[in-house]
Design an enzyme around this catalytic site. Structure first.
Site, PDB file in Angstrom:
ATOM      1  N   HIS A   1      10.584 -19.931  48.437  1.00  0.00           N
ATOM      2  CA  HIS A   1      11.468 -19.689  49.079  1.00  0.00           C
ATOM      3  C   HIS A   1      11.363 -18.324  49.815  1.00  0.00           C
ATOM      4  CE1 HIS A   1      15.551 -18.375  49.591  1.00  0.00           C
ATOM      5  NE2 HIS A   1      16.313 -19.149  49.948  1.00  0.00           N
TER       6      HIS A   1
ATOM      7  N   HIS B   1      16.936 -25.201  54.478  1.00  0.00           N
ATOM      8  CA  HIS B   1      17.969 -23.774  54.405  1.00  0.00           C
ATOM      9  C   HIS B   1      18.445 -24.023  55.582  1.00  0.00           C
ATOM     10  CE1 HIS B   1      17.175 -22.132  49.710  1.00  0.00           C
ATOM     11  NE2 HIS B   1      17.254 -23.843  49.694  1.00  0.00           N
TER      12      HIS B   1
ATOM     13  N   ASP C   1      23.214 -24.094  53.701  1.00  0.00           N
ATOM     14  CA  ASP C   1      22.705 -23.306  53.836  1.00  0.00           C
ATOM     15  C   ASP C   1      24.335 -22.347  53.441  1.00  0.00           C
ATOM     16  OD1 ASP C   1      21.662 -21.621  50.951  1.00  0.00           O
ATOM     17  OD2 ASP C   1      21.133 -20.361  52.359  1.00  0.00           O
ATOM     18  N   HIS C   2      25.128 -22.006  52.458  1.00  0.00           N
ATOM     19  CA  HIS C   2      25.634 -20.911  51.792  1.00  0.00           C
ATOM     20  C   HIS C   2      26.844 -21.628  53.591  1.00  0.00           C
ATOM     21  CE1 HIS C   2      23.021 -17.501  50.772  1.00  0.00           C
ATOM     22  NE2 HIS C   2      23.128 -18.462  50.300  1.00  0.00           N
TER      23      HIS C   2
ATOM     24  N   TYR D   1      28.848 -20.651  48.232  1.00  0.00           N
ATOM     25  CA  TYR D   1      28.998 -21.768  47.979  1.00  0.00           C
ATOM     26  C   TYR D   1      30.212 -22.333  48.275  1.00  0.00           C
ATOM     27  CZ  TYR D   1      23.531 -20.978  47.838  1.00  0.00           C
ATOM     28  OH  TYR D   1      22.754 -21.292  47.600  1.00  0.00           O
TER      29      TYR D   1
HETATM   30  C1  DNO Z   1      20.512 -17.937  48.167  1.00  0.00           C
HETATM   31  C2  DNO Z   1      19.879 -18.849  47.484  1.00  0.00           C
HETATM   32  C3  DNO Z   1      18.707 -17.989  46.863  1.00  0.00           C
HETATM   33  C4  DNO Z   1      17.363 -19.200  45.883  1.00  0.00           C
HETATM   34  C5  DNO Z   1      16.313 -19.147  45.892  1.00  0.00           C
HETATM   35  C6  DNO Z   1      14.998 -20.246  45.479  1.00  0.00           C
HETATM   36  O1  DNO Z   1      21.569 -18.787  48.056  1.00  0.00           O
HETATM   37  O2  DNO Z   1      18.597 -19.451  49.215  1.00  0.00           O
HETATM   38  O3  DNO Z   1      18.955 -17.830  44.941  1.00  0.00           O
HETATM   39  O4  DNO Z   1      18.066 -20.452  45.650  1.00  0.00           O
HETATM   40  O5  DNO Z   1      16.104 -17.203  46.175  1.00  0.00           O
HETATM   41  O6  DNO Z   1      14.469 -19.438  44.348  1.00  0.00           O
END
Ligand code: DNO
Length: 404
Positions: free
Chosen positions: A239, A304, A360-361, A377
């Site tokens: 990531h 993501h 994502d989010h 989330y």
């Molecule tokens: C936030 C996420 C991060 C991610 C980590 C992956 O929403 O995308 O916390 O999970 O950095 O290792």
């Protein structure tokens, strides 16, 4: 494209039944309660699989744990300090146990000390809902006046330290506390729970580490674990830094396409791959997300999909989390590039032709404002993102799209 959804485990305010109604196909999860550096045992992995496999009424959900996010990398491995070789053994053992359980995709990151960072967890957006935000002046106020990091003032672009001093002077005590908490321990999914003293101590240890050294440690880590991932059929995917620029004087080495390229070439194996996070990388105007998808595509194992609106020019900058199709990244072009990559994989007969992605989010809207899920989330905001992305995928995959 495989529609997945992050679940923080039984304590998550958005549950398996919610995911089913959202039309999710697979689950992204992690054993957040296992301390970093400890082995994920077969029993603990099985227990999480069982939790994912049932609805609240005990009937089968039909969902499976498909992606691990994250199997965290210890600070000792990142610094090559202490008993880091024992941590590598534990990491390899966890990978073996996950493979045994049928899980093939494992996300991790290599950000020292702090995982993702925001200054506001619930910033009021124009529509009345809330979004997460990173305000560079607030961040500087924290760094210079709350953390009191030596040399902090000089590490920001011109004028920022002066603005931060003014901002901090006017900041009520309650906001100072909230700001520090948002940055240091407000966000879910981070590997460690540090308090302010821990952060100061860790920063001191990294203060002298050059980015090239940290990159070398990442490459060493991969040289140690990728052979085991290959052996057991796991795809690792790193990531990016979020935000994708150095913070608190810490080195950051996964912020750009060139950063990824260096690490992918150094350990040249399909098991050494990428989590392409359009929201993280999108906070830099010089990251071309559709282009990265096209150029790094065969090593991208997890997506993501989200968007940010940059509020100031240059890097570092202030930004807030936008709607999934809003913001600075051309999401339609990015999804098109992902679909093209999938077509190439299908033609090559790859078994991983369907790339898992998660919305994502999400902004907090409607019932999210009272449900209090994990910051970033929410149920409805993510469902809206997923529905919009699903619409883009359906339209681009339709025979009419080619004719348009
Ligand atoms: C936030 C996420 C991060 C991610 C980590 C992956 O929403 O995308 O916390 O999970 O950095 O290792």
């Amino acid at each position: 494209m495989r529609q997945t959804w992050r679940w923080f485990g039984p304590k998550d305010g958005v549950g398996i039944d919610d995911m089913l109604q959202a039309g999710v196909e697979g689950v992204v999860s992690a054993l957040h309660y296992v301390p970093t550096g400890a082995v994920w045992s077969p029993g603990a992995i099985r227990a999480r699989q069982e939790e994912i496999g049932v609805r609240a009424d005990g009937s089968p959900s039909g969902l499976a744990w498909e992606v691990v996010e994250s199997l965290p990398v210890s600070e000792d491995i990142k610094k090559q300090s202490g008993d880091w070789r024992a941590d590598l053994d534990a990491y390899r053992e966890s990978l073996g146990n996950l493979a045994q359980a049928g899980i093939e995709t494992v996300c991790y990151n290599f950000m020292p000390v702090l995982d993702w960072t925001r200054t506001d967890l619930a910033w009021r957006a124009a529509h009345g809902g809330t979004a997460m935000r990173f305000d560079l002046i607030d961040f500087a106020a924290f760094d210079i006046h709350i953390l009191e990091r030596p040399g902090a003032a000089g590490s920001f672009p011109e004028g920022v330290a002066e603005d931060a001093a003014r901002r901090f002077g006017e900041m009520p005590e309650a906001r100072r506390t909230e700001l520090a908490e948002s940055i240091v321990f407000g966000l879910p999914g981070a590997a460690e729970r540090f308090d302010m003293k821990d952060v100061q101590a860790h920063l001191g240890e990294y203060a002298v580490m050059a980015p090239e050294t940290l990159r070398g440690h990442l490459i060493d880590f991969l040289s140690e674990v990728v052979p085991e991932a290959e052996r057991c059929g796991i795809r690792l995917c790193c990531h990016p830094d979020d935000p994708p620029f150095p913070l608190l004087g810490l080195p950051r080495v996964m912020s750009t396409e060139a950063d990824y390229r260096a690490v992918l070439e150094a350990v040249d194996s399909p098991a050494n791959g990428v989590t392409l996070c359009s929201g993280s990388l999108g906070a830099r105007a010089d990251n071309d997300l559709p282009g990265m998808m096209a150029r790094l595509g065969d090593r991208i194992h997890f997506l993501h999909l989200r968007n940010v609106s940059r509020e100031t020019e240059g890097t570092p900058c202030s930004f807030h989390e936008a709607e999934h199709l809003g913001g600075g990244t051309d999401m339609v072009a990015l999804v098109k590039a992902a679909l093209d990559e999938e077509a190439r994989r299908r033609a090559a007969g790859r078994s991983d032709a369907s790339i898992p992605f998660r919305p994502d989010h999400g902004q907090d809207i409607l019932d999210d404002l009272t449900r209090k899920a994990q910051p970033g989330y929410p149920a409805v905001g993510r469902l809206k993102g997923l529905a919009e992305l699903r619409g883009v995928i359906a339209a681009l995959s339709h025979p009419l799209a080619g004719a348009a």
